[in-house]
Design a protein around this motif. Structure first.
Motif, PDB file in Angstrom:
ATOM      1  N   ALA A 100       0.849  -1.119   0.187  1.00 39.32           N
ATOM      2  CA  ALA A 100       0.019  -0.076  -0.017  1.00 39.32           C
ATOM      3  C   ALA A 100       0.812   1.346  -0.028  1.00 39.32           C
ATOM      4  O   ALA A 100       0.605   2.090  -0.780  1.00 39.32           O
ATOM      5  CB  ALA A 100      -1.034   0.071   1.203  1.00 39.32           C
ATOM      6  N   ALA A 101       2.084   1.301   1.011  1.00 35.05           N
ATOM      7  CA  ALA A 101       2.801   2.469   0.817  1.00 35.05           C
ATOM      8  C   ALA A 101       3.619   2.854  -0.450  1.00 35.05           C
ATOM      9  O   ALA A 101       3.720   4.075  -0.653  1.00 35.05           O
ATOM     10  CB  ALA A 101       3.891   2.131   2.173  1.00 35.05           C
ATOM     11  N   ILE A 102       3.814   1.913  -1.299  1.00 36.63           N
ATOM     12  CA  ILE A 102       4.728   2.098  -2.443  1.00 36.63           C
ATOM     13  C   ILE A 102       4.029   2.960  -3.508  1.00 36.63           C
ATOM     14  O   ILE A 102       4.313   3.361  -4.379  1.00 36.63           O
ATOM     15  CB  ILE A 102       5.535   0.950  -2.791  1.00 36.63           C
ATOM     16  N   LYS A 103       2.596   2.805  -3.073  1.00 39.47           N
ATOM     17  CA  LYS A 103       1.692   3.734  -4.071  1.00 39.47           C
ATOM     18  C   LYS A 103       1.828   5.189  -3.963  1.00 39.47           C
ATOM     19  O   LYS A 103       1.632   5.661  -4.858  1.00 39.47           O
ATOM     20  CB  LYS A 103       0.154   3.382  -3.735  1.00 39.47           C
ATOM     21  N   ASN A 104       2.349   5.456  -2.745  1.00 40.46           N
ATOM     22  CA  ASN A 104       2.819   6.993  -2.517  1.00 40.46           C
ATOM     23  C   ASN A 104       4.060   7.311  -3.226  1.00 40.46           C
ATOM     24  O   ASN A 104       5.091   6.590  -3.038  1.00 40.46           O
ATOM     25  CB  ASN A 104       2.754   7.057  -0.984  1.00 40.46           C
ATOM     26  N   GLY A 105       3.912   8.227  -4.043  1.00 41.00           N
ATOM     27  CA  GLY A 105       5.187   8.776  -4.816  1.00 41.00           C
ATOM     28  C   GLY A 105       6.398   9.294  -3.741  1.00 41.00           C
ATOM     29  O   GLY A 105       7.574   8.950  -4.044  1.00 41.00           O
ATOM     30  N   ASN A 106       5.926   9.627  -2.690  1.00 41.69           N
ATOM     31  CA  ASN A 106       7.133  10.282  -1.577  1.00 41.69           C
ATOM     32  C   ASN A 106       7.874   8.803  -1.012  1.00 41.69           C
ATOM     33  O   ASN A 106       8.925   8.941  -0.816  1.00 41.69           O
ATOM     34  CB  ASN A 106       6.203  10.898  -0.493  1.00 41.69           C
ATOM     35  N   VAL A 107       6.989   7.725  -0.877  1.00 39.86           N
ATOM     36  CA  VAL A 107       7.689   6.468  -0.343  1.00 39.86           C
ATOM     37  C   VAL A 107       8.505   6.011  -1.442  1.00 39.86           C
ATOM     38  O   VAL A 107       9.646   5.388  -1.268  1.00 39.86           O
ATOM     39  CB  VAL A 107       6.755   5.554  -0.235  1.00 39.86           C
ATOM     40  N   LYS A 108       8.000   6.082  -2.863  1.00 42.86           N
ATOM     41  CA  LYS A 108       8.957   5.656  -3.917  1.00 42.86           C
ATOM     42  C   LYS A 108      10.405   6.411  -3.704  1.00 42.86           C
ATOM     43  O   LYS A 108      11.375   5.716  -4.023  1.00 42.86           O
ATOM     44  CB  LYS A 108       8.249   5.768  -5.264  1.00 42.86           C
ATOM     45  N   GLN A 109      10.052   7.595  -3.697  1.00 43.68           N
ATOM     46  CA  GLN A 109      11.311   8.731  -3.744  1.00 43.68           C
ATOM     47  C   GLN A 109      12.209   8.253  -2.598  1.00 43.68           C
ATOM     48  O   GLN A 109      13.407   8.267  -2.503  1.00 43.68           O
ATOM     49  CB  GLN A 109      10.940   9.938  -3.499  1.00 43.68           C
ATOM     50  N   ALA A 110      11.701   8.069  -1.410  1.00 46.81           N
ATOM     51  CA  ALA A 110      12.441   7.823  -0.234  1.00 46.81           C
ATOM     52  C   ALA A 110      13.260   6.372  -0.324  1.00 46.81           C
ATOM     53  O   ALA A 110      14.228   6.275  -0.123  1.00 46.81           O
ATOM     54  CB  ALA A 110      11.605   7.602   1.213  1.00 46.81           C
ATOM     55  N   CYS A 111      12.542   5.396  -1.130  1.00 49.16           N
ATOM     56  CA  CYS A 111      13.224   4.288  -1.190  1.00 49.16           C
ATOM     57  C   CYS A 111      14.410   4.296  -2.288  1.00 49.16           C
ATOM     58  O   CYS A 111      15.499   3.810  -2.061  1.00 49.16           O
ATOM     59  CB  CYS A 111      12.263   3.090  -2.006  1.00 49.16           C
ATOM     60  N   GLN A 112      14.199   4.979  -3.493  1.00 50.55           N
ATOM     61  CA  GLN A 112      15.262   5.523  -4.228  1.00 50.55           C
ATOM     62  C   GLN A 112      16.620   6.168  -3.452  1.00 50.55           C
ATOM     63  O   GLN A 112      17.683   5.908  -3.707  1.00 50.55           O
ATOM     64  CB  GLN A 112      14.640   6.431  -5.320  1.00 50.55           C
ATOM     65  N   GLN A 113      16.236   7.093  -2.522  1.00 48.09           N
ATOM     66  CA  GLN A 113      17.074   7.851  -2.043  1.00 48.09           C
ATOM     67  C   GLN A 113      17.928   6.890  -1.092  1.00 48.09           C
ATOM     68  O   GLN A 113      19.083   6.980  -1.005  1.00 48.09           O
ATOM     69  CB  GLN A 113      16.373   9.012  -1.196  1.00 48.09           C
ATOM     70  N   GLN A 114      17.267   6.086  -0.276  1.00 45.51           N
ATOM     71  CA  GLN A 114      17.999   5.240   0.508  1.00 45.51           C
ATOM     72  C   GLN A 114      18.576   4.163  -0.291  1.00 45.51           C
ATOM     73  O   GLN A 114      19.802   3.936  -0.075  1.00 45.51           O
ATOM     74  CB  GLN A 114      17.066   4.352   1.394  1.00 45.51           C
TER      75      GLN A 114
END
Length: 131
Positions: free
Chosen positions: A93-107
């Protein structure tokens, strides 16, 4: 019947019923590898794949890739970490959020930088690696 063999117990039905073991191995490896890309995970989430019970069961089936000898064929370790995260409905559910996607990319980028810097220090004898 319809001419298709049913899948062995514990395995999902094959999309391509004529696939050889080698072809299936290659297709699954390619798909598991693609899970290392947070943008792709976001795409799958936005298009409802993670809401499809059959697809979620397929992700569960793919967990065998996290164990030897299969994990040794996966070039991107983040793919296995994301595969494990995808087992939880909260992450799906969380990965639908663009901010979560971006946070994953940054990490992910931070992880690569850390590994690269430590490898360079070790290769050139530049002292202690960072932890």
């Amino acid at each position: 019947a319809n001419g298709q063999d049913s899948a062995p117990a514990g395995q999902p039905p094959s999309i391509v019923t004529a696939a050889t073991e080698e072809e299936r191995f290659a297709l699954e490896l390619e798909f598991v590898s693609s899970l290392a890309n947070p943008a792709y995970l976001h795409h799958l989430a936005m298009h409802g794949y993670f809401d499809d019970e059959s697809f979620v069961m397929f992700l569960e089936y793919l967990l065998y890739w996290t164990k030897p000898p299969y994990c040794q064929h996966v070039q991107y370790p983040h793919a296995l970490a994301f595969l494990e995260l995808l087992q939880t409905s909260a992450f799906r559910a969380a990965i639908k959020n663009g901010n979560v996607k971006q946070a994953c990319q940054q990490q992910q980028f931070a992880s690569w930088t850390f590994l690269r810097d430590n490898a360079a220090r070790a290769a050139y004898g530049l002292g202690e690696t960072t932890t």
